[in-house]
Design a protein around this motif. Structure first.
Motif, mmCIF file in Angstrom:
data_model
loop_
_atom_site.group_PDB
_atom_site.id
_atom_site.type_symbol
_atom_site.label_atom_id
_atom_site.label_comp_id
_atom_site.label_asym_id
_atom_site.label_seq_id
_atom_site.Cartn_x
_atom_site.Cartn_y
_atom_site.Cartn_z
ATOM 1 N N TYR A 1 -10.211 64.870 8.744
ATOM 2 C CA TYR A 1 -9.881 63.742 9.140
ATOM 3 C C TYR A 1 -10.521 63.119 10.395
ATOM 4 C CZ TYR A 1 -6.170 63.249 5.766
ATOM 5 O OH TYR A 1 -5.532 63.277 4.660
ATOM 6 N N GLN B 1 -10.790 60.803 14.058
ATOM 7 C CA GLN B 1 -10.276 59.740 14.920
ATOM 8 C C GLN B 1 -11.056 59.165 16.158
ATOM 9 O OE1 GLN B 1 -6.509 60.626 16.630
ATOM 10 N NE2 GLN B 1 -5.694 58.305 16.658
ATOM 11 N N ALA B 2 -11.619 57.918 16.057
ATOM 12 C CA ALA B 2 -12.464 57.316 17.077
ATOM 13 C C ALA B 2 -11.495 56.703 18.237
ATOM 14 C CB ALA B 2 -13.317 56.335 16.467
ATOM 15 N N GLY C 1 -9.657 54.515 20.284
ATOM 16 C CA GLY C 1 -8.923 53.374 20.155
ATOM 17 C C GLY C 1 -8.709 52.999 18.522
ATOM 18 N N LYS C 2 -9.082 53.930 17.771
ATOM 19 C CA LYS C 2 -8.618 53.734 16.317
ATOM 20 C C LYS C 2 -7.625 54.909 15.796
ATOM 21 C CE LYS C 2 -13.256 51.549 15.183
ATOM 22 N NZ LYS C 2 -14.196 51.681 14.264
ATOM 23 N N GLU C 3 -7.122 54.450 14.637
ATOM 24 C CA GLU C 3 -6.211 55.465 14.107
ATOM 25 C C GLU C 3 -7.157 56.441 13.295
ATOM 26 O OE1 GLU C 3 -2.517 52.183 12.695
ATOM 27 O OE2 GLU C 3 -3.701 53.326 11.058
ATOM 28 N N ARG C 4 -6.302 57.725 12.921
ATOM 29 C CA ARG C 4 -6.988 58.783 12.382
ATOM 30 C C ARG C 4 -7.163 58.652 10.856
ATOM 31 N NH1 ARG C 4 -4.543 64.825 13.381
ATOM 32 N NH2 ARG C 4 -4.774 63.742 15.476
ATOM 33 N N GLU C 5 -8.235 58.652 10.400
ATOM 34 C CA GLU C 5 -8.752 58.441 9.054
ATOM 35 C C GLU C 5 -8.982 59.557 8.352
ATOM 36 O OE1 GLU C 5 -11.921 55.590 9.018
ATOM 37 O OE2 GLU C 5 -13.365 56.732 9.781
ATOM 38 N N SER D 1 -16.923 55.807 3.264
ATOM 39 C CA SER D 1 -17.795 55.464 4.290
ATOM 40 C C SER D 1 -18.749 56.670 4.473
ATOM 41 C CB SER D 1 -17.101 55.255 5.630
ATOM 42 O OG SER D 1 -15.995 56.349 5.948
ATOM 43 N N ASP E 1 -21.517 55.289 14.200
ATOM 44 C CA ASP E 1 -19.964 55.052 13.637
ATOM 45 C C ASP E 1 -19.397 56.263 13.340
ATOM 46 O OD1 ASP E 1 -20.357 51.634 12.302
ATOM 47 O OD2 ASP E 1 -20.083 52.374 14.298
ATOM 48 N N ALA F 1 -16.523 60.377 16.792
ATOM 49 C CA ALA F 1 -15.140 60.818 16.582
ATOM 50 C C ALA F 1 -14.692 62.016 16.888
ATOM 51 C CB ALA F 1 -14.345 60.295 15.381
#
Length: 115
Positions: free
Chosen positions: A37, A39-40, A42-46, A62, A88, A91
């Motif tokens: 996973y 996490q960038a 300001g973003k949620e973990r993806e 992606s 992009d 992270a």
């Protein structure tokens, strides 16, 4: 308990490659899911990618065609080969392991894609 130790992050230019490693130790069940996973800021973990003890592999849209997840069962290690990296993709990347009804996370490794 399962311990996960990640390595391989760093700074790379756009279009470059990195390989992340995650070594698992402890009470590892024969049936498991291991994945990555990220996490960038300001973003949620993806979700990025995962592989199972049964050989099923999944990728986030992606990263399809650019990232490859693999594992060395003898070393209880999972790898994430990342090619054609983009800004992009910057992270903190976390290793994830699910087995025996429990979920474990690594400490994370920073990947920065920048010129």
């Amino acid at each position: 308990q399962v311990q996960l130790v990640e390595s391989g992050g760093g700074l790379v230019q756009p279009g470059g490659s990195l390989r992340l490693s995650c070594a698992a130790s402890g009470s590892i069940f024969s049936i498991y899911v291991m994945g990555w996973y990220r996490q960038a800021p300001g973003k949620e973990r993806e979700f990025v990618a995962s592989t199972t003890s049964g050989g099923r592999i999944n990728y986030a849209d992606s990263v399809k065609g650019r990232f490859t997840i693999s594992e060395d069962n003898a070393k209880n290690t999972v790898y994430l080969q990342m090619n054609s990296l983009k800004p992009d993709d910057t992270a903190v990347y976390y290793c994830n392991h699910i087995s025996g009804g429990r979920e474990y996370w690594g400490q994370g490794t920073q990947v920065t894609v920048s010129s």
